[in-house]
Design an enzyme around this catalytic site. Structure first.
Site, PDB file in Angstrom:
ATOM      1  N   CYS A 108      -2.109   9.112   2.792  1.00  0.00           N
ATOM      2  CA  CYS A 108      -1.901   8.531   1.460  1.00  0.00           C
ATOM      3  C   CYS A 108      -2.976   9.023   0.519  1.00  0.00           C
ATOM      4  CB  CYS A 108      -1.903   7.020   1.542  1.00  0.00           C
ATOM      5  SG  CYS A 108      -3.325   6.355   2.393  1.00  0.00           S
ATOM      6  N   GLU A 159       4.441  12.979  -5.176  1.00  0.00           N
ATOM      7  CA  GLU A 159       3.720  13.078  -3.908  1.00  0.00           C
ATOM      8  C   GLU A 159       4.357  14.172  -3.046  1.00  0.00           C
ATOM      9  OE1 GLU A 159       3.903   9.636  -1.196  1.00  0.00           O
ATOM     10  OE2 GLU A 159       1.751   9.862  -0.893  1.00  0.00           O
ATOM     11  N   GLU A 194       0.878  -1.177   0.000  1.00  0.00           N
ATOM     12  CA  GLU A 194       0.000   0.000   0.000  1.00  0.00           C
ATOM     13  C   GLU A 194       0.905   1.215   0.000  1.00  0.00           C
ATOM     14  OE1 GLU A 194      -3.995  -1.786   1.759  1.00  0.00           O
ATOM     15  OE2 GLU A 194      -3.124  -0.103   2.840  1.00  0.00           O
ATOM     16  N   LEU A 195       0.953   1.892  -1.141  1.00  0.00           N
ATOM     17  CA  LEU A 195       1.994   2.903  -1.339  1.00  0.00           C
ATOM     18  C   LEU A 195       1.395   4.297  -1.471  1.00  0.00           C
ATOM     19  CD1 LEU A 195       4.066   0.702  -3.829  1.00  0.00           C
ATOM     20  CD2 LEU A 195       4.195   0.756  -1.336  1.00  0.00           C
TER      21      LEU A 195
HETATM   22  P1  NAD Z   1       8.644   4.590   4.179  1.00  0.00           P
HETATM   23  O1  NAD Z   1       8.619   3.840   2.892  1.00  0.00           O
HETATM   24  O2  NAD Z   1       9.762   5.536   4.426  1.00  0.00           O
HETATM   25  O3  NAD Z   1       8.674   3.551   5.416  1.00  0.00           O
HETATM   26  C1  NAD Z   1       7.671   2.586   5.628  1.00  0.00           C
HETATM   27  C2  NAD Z   1       8.210   1.465   6.474  1.00  0.00           C
HETATM   28  O4  NAD Z   1       9.186   0.731   5.731  1.00  0.00           O
HETATM   29  C3  NAD Z   1       8.896   1.897   7.760  1.00  0.00           C
HETATM   30  O5  NAD Z   1       8.501   1.027   8.797  1.00  0.00           O
HETATM   31  C4  NAD Z   1      10.376   1.755   7.434  1.00  0.00           C
HETATM   32  O6  NAD Z   1      11.182   1.523   8.567  1.00  0.00           O
HETATM   33  C5  NAD Z   1      10.343   0.525   6.543  1.00  0.00           C
HETATM   34  N1  NAD Z   1      11.484   0.360   5.621  1.00  0.00           N
HETATM   35  C6  NAD Z   1      12.269   1.316   5.089  1.00  0.00           C
HETATM   36  N2  NAD Z   1      13.171   0.746   4.246  1.00  0.00           N
HETATM   37  C7  NAD Z   1      12.937  -0.589   4.249  1.00  0.00           C
HETATM   38  C8  NAD Z   1      13.510  -1.709   3.582  1.00  0.00           C
HETATM   39  N3  NAD Z   1      14.517  -1.575   2.724  1.00  0.00           N
HETATM   40  N4  NAD Z   1      13.014  -2.945   3.819  1.00  0.00           N
HETATM   41  C9  NAD Z   1      11.964  -3.109   4.661  1.00  0.00           C
HETATM   42  N5  NAD Z   1      11.387  -2.098   5.332  1.00  0.00           N
HETATM   43  C10 NAD Z   1      11.851  -0.849   5.132  1.00  0.00           C
HETATM   44  O7  NAD Z   1       7.241   5.309   4.278  1.00  0.00           O
HETATM   45  P2  NAD Z   1       6.692   6.255   5.455  1.00  0.00           P
HETATM   46  O8  NAD Z   1       7.391   7.572   5.370  1.00  0.00           O
HETATM   47  O9  NAD Z   1       6.640   5.538   6.735  1.00  0.00           O
HETATM   48  O10 NAD Z   1       5.173   6.450   4.987  1.00  0.00           O
HETATM   49  C11 NAD Z   1       4.771   7.425   4.101  1.00  0.00           C
HETATM   50  C12 NAD Z   1       4.379   6.798   2.770  1.00  0.00           C
HETATM   51  O11 NAD Z   1       3.410   5.784   2.981  1.00  0.00           O
HETATM   52  C13 NAD Z   1       3.706   7.795   1.826  1.00  0.00           C
HETATM   53  O12 NAD Z   1       4.167   7.592   0.518  1.00  0.00           O
HETATM   54  C14 NAD Z   1       2.234   7.432   1.949  1.00  0.00           C
HETATM   55  O13 NAD Z   1       1.450   7.819   0.842  1.00  0.00           O
HETATM   56  C15 NAD Z   1       2.306   5.954   2.101  1.00  0.00           C
HETATM   57  N6  NAD Z   1       1.087   5.414   2.718  1.00  0.00           N
HETATM   58  C16 NAD Z   1       0.255   4.662   1.949  1.00  0.00           C
HETATM   59  C17 NAD Z   1      -0.938   4.179   2.493  1.00  0.00           C
HETATM   60  C18 NAD Z   1      -1.898   3.373   1.669  1.00  0.00           C
HETATM   61  O14 NAD Z   1      -2.833   2.842   2.241  1.00  0.00           O
HETATM   62  N7  NAD Z   1      -1.733   3.262   0.358  1.00  0.00           N
HETATM   63  C19 NAD Z   1      -1.239   4.445   3.830  1.00  0.00           C
HETATM   64  C20 NAD Z   1      -0.353   5.199   4.581  1.00  0.00           C
HETATM   65  C21 NAD Z   1       0.813   5.676   4.019  1.00  0.00           C
END
Ligand code: NAD
Length: 457
Positions: free
Chosen positions: A261, A360, A228-229
């Site tokens: 998101c 974004e 979910e990105l």
């Molecule tokens: P992020 O990608 O920086 O981090 C998300 C998670 O991934 C964290 O727990 C982080 O520690 C972990 N992570 C980082 N690198 C990793 C790796 N190489 N391997 C495994 N895990 C790793 O995102 P964020 O800043 O926490 O969240 C913001 C983003 O999330 C925005 O783009 C937002 O739109 C998206 N989002 C999407 C939804 C949805 O439902 N589509 C909901 C909420 C947030």
């Protein structure tokens, strides 16, 4: 792992990172405990998750304070998130039994043949989560995942760690065995170490960049993966809409500091109502209270991640260079001498050459573009690599249906925006991800089907 309060920079918690060895130990313990958890009658797991819900209700004020302290989310919005969590849990509790029940699809007495679809848990699943709505995005996975009989290795975001630890405490107190739900502490490297374990499914919420890295890491593993990105969610305000819809749209763009998101990230307005719409929009933004997130009147607290300020400032600079006009904001700002806020920013005279209309923003910023027709609006809405949500404001239902049918997004809104329902699947297209949470699909996603062909003679 150090947890800081983004409103004043103070250190509020310090917890040792989970080591790579500890990640392996947690996986082994989960793998050993999962079958017993799955073998319990479903009603026992339902009772345990119901106790978890009761724990959230009991501690709601304290949990809201905790969320505001570590993310800077305005306190009223932290309370909203926790209150909004309850109907989501209720949806899962109410629907899990029917979603998991065996389904007989053929009963042929003459041939002595019965065909049944059964559902089995995936096993041990990894749940890697984001910080912006940690209760929502976490519970979309661990509640149905646990109910379906999986063990869950949960890696909360490093920016919502205290909430992640509280989720563990609440689940364990409710009766989930510690081996069946483990909280792993750390950033991306701990997430990556978790994915090195032979988990049976991966459920990730976060940015496109990380999602892509995870997809690459899992390539060839043949396990279910849901991502979910992010999004660049568009809304079109058609010529027959009331300009007063600007008020709701400003909320859709700036709620949670634009860190949703499904925040409205770009708005297209028909030329015939453009001026009236923009005037109303800006007046609404002028009413937003920026400041101390613990104050109940505050609408915009500090950004959770100070790094995002640079992203926002560079989108403004890029847009201005290419001809945009800054109607409001456009700069970082502070409160009581502490940096970390970004002034709510409204950009007009924008176009798709500008990063603000393509990438974004994930902050308190919006671009509003004038368009000449419905077709132009649909083309612009689809001019993106993302596909999470899209909305159309019009008084004409057929017009809305026609346009939204052409828009490539997982959720579409007529006369509303920035909305999630537990009854509907939440899914993205393109760079917004793959797979669905929520709805009945968001329960069966945590199972694998087994097709039974039973011939009695
Ligand atoms: P992020 O990608 O920086 O981090 C998300 C998670 O991934 C964290 O727990 C982080 O520690 C972990 N992570 C980082 N690198 C990793 C790796 N190489 N391997 C495994 N895990 C790793 O995102 P964020 O800043 O926490 O969240 C913001 C983003 O999330 C925005 O783009 C937002 O739109 C998206 N989002 C999407 C939804 C949805 O439902 N589509 C909901 C909420 C947030």
């Amino acid at each position: 792992m150090k947890v800081h309060n983004p409103a004043d920079g103070s250190l509020i918690n310090e917890v040792p990172d989970t080591s790579v060895e500890e990640v392996g130990t947690a996986f082994a313990a989960a793998a050993a405990a999962q079958a017993d958890w799955a073998a319990r009658p479903l009603i026992e797991r339902i009772d345990i998750l119901r106790k978890f819900r009761a724990g959230v209700v009991y501690r709601l004020e304290e949990l809201a304070d905790m969320l505001t302290e570590e993310t800077g989310k305005a306190i009223s919005q932290s309370r909203n998130e926790l209150n909004g969590l309850l109907p989501r849990i209720d949806f899962f509790l109410d629907h899990v039994e029917s979603a998991l029940a065996d389904e007989t699809v053929l009963e042929d007495a003459d041939a002595g043949l019965v065909e049944v679809i059964a559902r089995e848990p995936l096993g041990v699943i990894a749940n890697i989560s984001a910080w912006n709505y940690p209760w929502f995005v976490g519970s979309n996975v661990f509640v149905p995942g646990l109910l379906a009989g999986n063990a869950v290795l949960y890696k909360p975001s490093e920016f919502a760690l205290n909430t992640g630890l509280a989720i563990g405490d609440l689940l364990w107190s409710a009766g989930v065995p510690r081996e069946v739900f483990a909280v792993l502490v750390g950033g991306g490297e701990v997430g990556a170490a978790l994915l090195d374990q032979p988990v049976d499914g991966v459920f990730f919420t976060g940015s496109y960049g990380t999602g892509r890295r995870i997809a690459e890491q899992l390539a060839g593993r043949m396990i279910p993966m849901q991502l979910e990105l992010g999004g660049k969610d568009p809304v079109y305000v058609a010529s027959d809409a009331d300009p007063a819809v600007a008020e709701g749209l400003a909320d859709g763009a700036f709620y949670n500091n634009g860190q949703s998101c499904c925040s409205v990230e770009r708005i297209y307005v028909h030329a015939s109502i453009y001026d009236a719409f923009v005037e109303r929009f800006v007046a609404t933004v002028d009413g937003f209270v920026l400041g101390d997130p613990t104050n109940p009147d505050t609408y915009l607290g500090p950004l959770t991640r100070p790094q995002q300020i640079e992203v926002l400032a560079s989108q403004v600079a890029d847009a201005v260079t290419l001809g945009a006009t800054v109607l409001r904001g456009g700069t970082p700002t502070d409160h009581d001498g502490h940096a970390g806020w970004f002034a709510p920013t409204v950009l007009v005279d924008v176009n798709h050459d500008m990063a603000v209309m393509r990438d974004e923003s994930f902050g308190p910023m919006i671009g509003i573009q004038r368009v000449g027709s419905d077709d132009e609006a649909v083309a612009l809405m689809n001019d993106t690599e993302f596909g999470l949500t899209a909305g159309v404001y019009t008084s004409d239902a057929d017009r809305a249906r026609r346009m939204l049918a052409e828009v490539n997004a997982g959720s579409v809104y007529w006369n509303c925006c920035d909305r999630v329902s537990p009854r509907l699947p939440w899914s993205g297209r393109g760079h917004s991800g793959i797979g669905s949470t929520l709805s009945v699909m968001g329960i069966t996603a945590f199972t694998k089907p087994k097709a039974w062909h039973r011939r009695s003679r």
